[in-house]
Design a protein around this motif. Structure first.
Motif, PDB file in Angstrom:
ATOM      1  N   ASP A  80     -49.838   6.939  47.331  1.00 54.91           N
ATOM      2  CA  ASP A  80     -50.276   7.517  46.048  1.00 54.91           C
ATOM      3  C   ASP A  80     -50.989   6.480  45.182  1.00 54.91           C
ATOM      4  O   ASP A  80     -51.925   6.809  44.453  1.00 54.91           O
ATOM      5  N   LEU A 147     -54.864  13.660  51.355  1.00 51.53           N
ATOM      6  CA  LEU A 147     -55.015  12.803  50.171  1.00 51.53           C
ATOM      7  C   LEU A 147     -56.482  12.741  49.736  1.00 51.53           C
ATOM      8  O   LEU A 147     -56.785  12.776  48.534  1.00 51.53           O
ATOM      9  N   ILE A 150     -57.264  15.861  47.757  1.00 47.73           N
ATOM     10  CA  ILE A 150     -56.681  15.859  46.407  1.00 47.73           C
ATOM     11  C   ILE A 150     -57.469  14.911  45.499  1.00 47.73           C
ATOM     12  O   ILE A 150     -57.761  15.234  44.347  1.00 47.73           O
ATOM     13  N   GLU A 178     -56.134  14.539  35.851  1.00 46.87           N
ATOM     14  CA  GLU A 178     -56.271  15.598  36.858  1.00 46.87           C
ATOM     15  C   GLU A 178     -55.476  15.257  38.113  1.00 46.87           C
ATOM     16  O   GLU A 178     -54.828  16.119  38.701  1.00 46.87           O
ATOM     17  N   GLU A 181     -51.872  15.935  37.481  1.00 47.98           N
ATOM     18  CA  GLU A 181     -51.545  17.363  37.400  1.00 47.98           C
ATOM     19  C   GLU A 181     -51.694  18.068  38.749  1.00 47.98           C
ATOM     20  O   GLU A 181     -50.925  18.982  39.060  1.00 47.98           O
ATOM     21  N   HIS A 182     -52.639  17.648  39.535  1.00 50.75           N
ATOM     22  CA  HIS A 182     -52.763  18.234  40.880  1.00 50.75           C
ATOM     23  C   HIS A 182     -51.566  17.857  41.756  1.00 50.75           C
ATOM     24  O   HIS A 182     -51.039  18.690  42.496  1.00 50.75           O
ATOM     25  N   THR A 183     -51.143  16.610  41.671  1.00 55.62           N
ATOM     26  CA  THR A 183     -50.002  16.223  42.504  1.00 55.62           C
ATOM     27  C   THR A 183     -48.716  16.886  41.981  1.00 55.62           C
ATOM     28  O   THR A 183     -47.847  17.242  42.774  1.00 55.62           O
ATOM     29  N   ALA A 185     -48.552  19.880  40.694  1.00 54.89           N
ATOM     30  CA  ALA A 185     -48.608  21.266  41.187  1.00 54.89           C
ATOM     31  C   ALA A 185     -48.124  21.322  42.639  1.00 54.89           C
ATOM     32  O   ALA A 185     -47.353  22.213  43.027  1.00 54.89           O
ATOM     33  N   LEU A 186     -48.557  20.341  43.429  1.00 50.56           N
ATOM     34  CA  LEU A 186     -48.141  20.284  44.830  1.00 50.56           C
ATOM     35  C   LEU A 186     -46.651  20.020  44.969  1.00 50.56           C
ATOM     36  O   LEU A 186     -45.962  20.611  45.804  1.00 50.56           O
ATOM     37  N   ARG A 187     -46.180  19.087  44.174  1.00 55.28           N
ATOM     38  CA  ARG A 187     -44.765  18.700  44.234  1.00 55.28           C
ATOM     39  C   ARG A 187     -43.892  19.916  43.946  1.00 55.28           C
ATOM     40  O   ARG A 187     -42.859  20.122  44.573  1.00 55.28           O
TER      41      ARG A 187
END
Lengths: 192, 192
Positions: A80, A147, A150, A178, A181-183, A185-187
């Motif tokens: 990450d 990755l 994303i 962003e 917030e994208h990660t 949402a995935l989590r």
């Protein structure tokens, strides 16, 4: 003078955007773009294979920005963290002057399927370059692929906010937000 | 007879693949493709805007397969279940005969930047369609985007295994396996 102008690329970009906006992408010729930029067609074709490529001249710098940032990330850095480095590398390529160019490009892209197709290819090329670098580092093609997706999506979303904003905000924090917030949402979906 | 041939699209696809392989994509004309397919150029142009589109005729069916599968997923189904439905919808569009076509298309795509660009646009179009449907359902644009990317990537990875395999395996389980492994890779990075 024209031949060696260090900003020939930038002048051609401005001329192309102006002419495409004035008379349409299809109707504009390379001769007109060169003339507006105060350059010869020979100079234009030394720099770009066709009028379309003038608009996508930033692709190489974006790929270089992302891949060099991945190279510079410390050995042993978690995935990450390396992804954050990659999107930072993309965002940091931009100067604040490019915000205005981006605002002009949005309606232009929407006007032409040929430009939309080239834009999809640019996005794909950036994603593949990041995927390649992440694969080199982590030796996991699926991890590298997801990755990269994303990262590219977060970069484009941050860029869209940047050019849509009435304020002159810096791009990098928008892209970082962003990505967070994208990660998140995935989590939320794949937790556990 | 040719005019109403129900398999005109399939004949044009086979003719185009044969001719592109024999003499190259650039050198092949629409007249040659129509002739090889036993059809007129008028028929070809009623179905496709140019020779390149013949190779991408499956895009609409893939988008319909994915979006209809999302529509059919039960109300209240969690996001990962709806994503599985979407990739199943993509995979189920394919017939086992298309495996051979896919094997012929791989070297063809690699031979032409114009085809690679169109392929990137196809992938992007599928991702955008899935993203749109997921957004309609979950009302979260970031979630919709990242899930669409994972789904499309899993589908393409499963498809690549399918056409690369010496055995005639069914496509759908390969795509499901890719989806499971891609989400596992993500979970590993973003757990907690």
């Amino acid at each position: 003078m024209a031949r060696w102008d260090p900003d020939a690329r930038g002048r051609l970009l401005r001329a192309a955007i102006e002419l495409f906006a004035e008379q349409g992408y299809e109707a504009t010729t390379t001769a007109q773009i060169a003339e507006r930029a105060g350059l010869t067609r020979t100079t234009l074709f030394r720099l770009f294979s066709d009028k379309r490529e003038i608009l996508f001249q930033g692709q190489g710098a974006l790929i270089a920005g992302a891949t060099e940032a991945i190279h510079r990330a410390p050995a042993g850095a978690p995935a990450d963290e390396v992804l954050t480095a990659a999107v930072t590398g993309l965002a940091d390529v931009h100067t604040s002057e490019q915000r205005e160019t981006g605002q002009l490009l949005v309606p232009l892209m929407a006007s032409s399927p040929e430009l939309q197709e080239r834009a999809a290819f640019k996005r794909d090329a950036i994603a593949r370059a990041i995927e390649h670098e992440l694969f080199e580092r982590f030796d996991d093609r699926r991890l590298a692929g997801v990755l990269a997706d994303i990262g590219v999506r977060s970069y484009y979303a941050g860029y869209a906010s940047w050019i849509a904003s009435p304020d002159d905000l810096p791009l990098t924090p928008l892209v970082h937000q962003e990505l967070a917030e994208h990660t998140a949402a995935l989590r939320h979906v794949f937790a556990g």
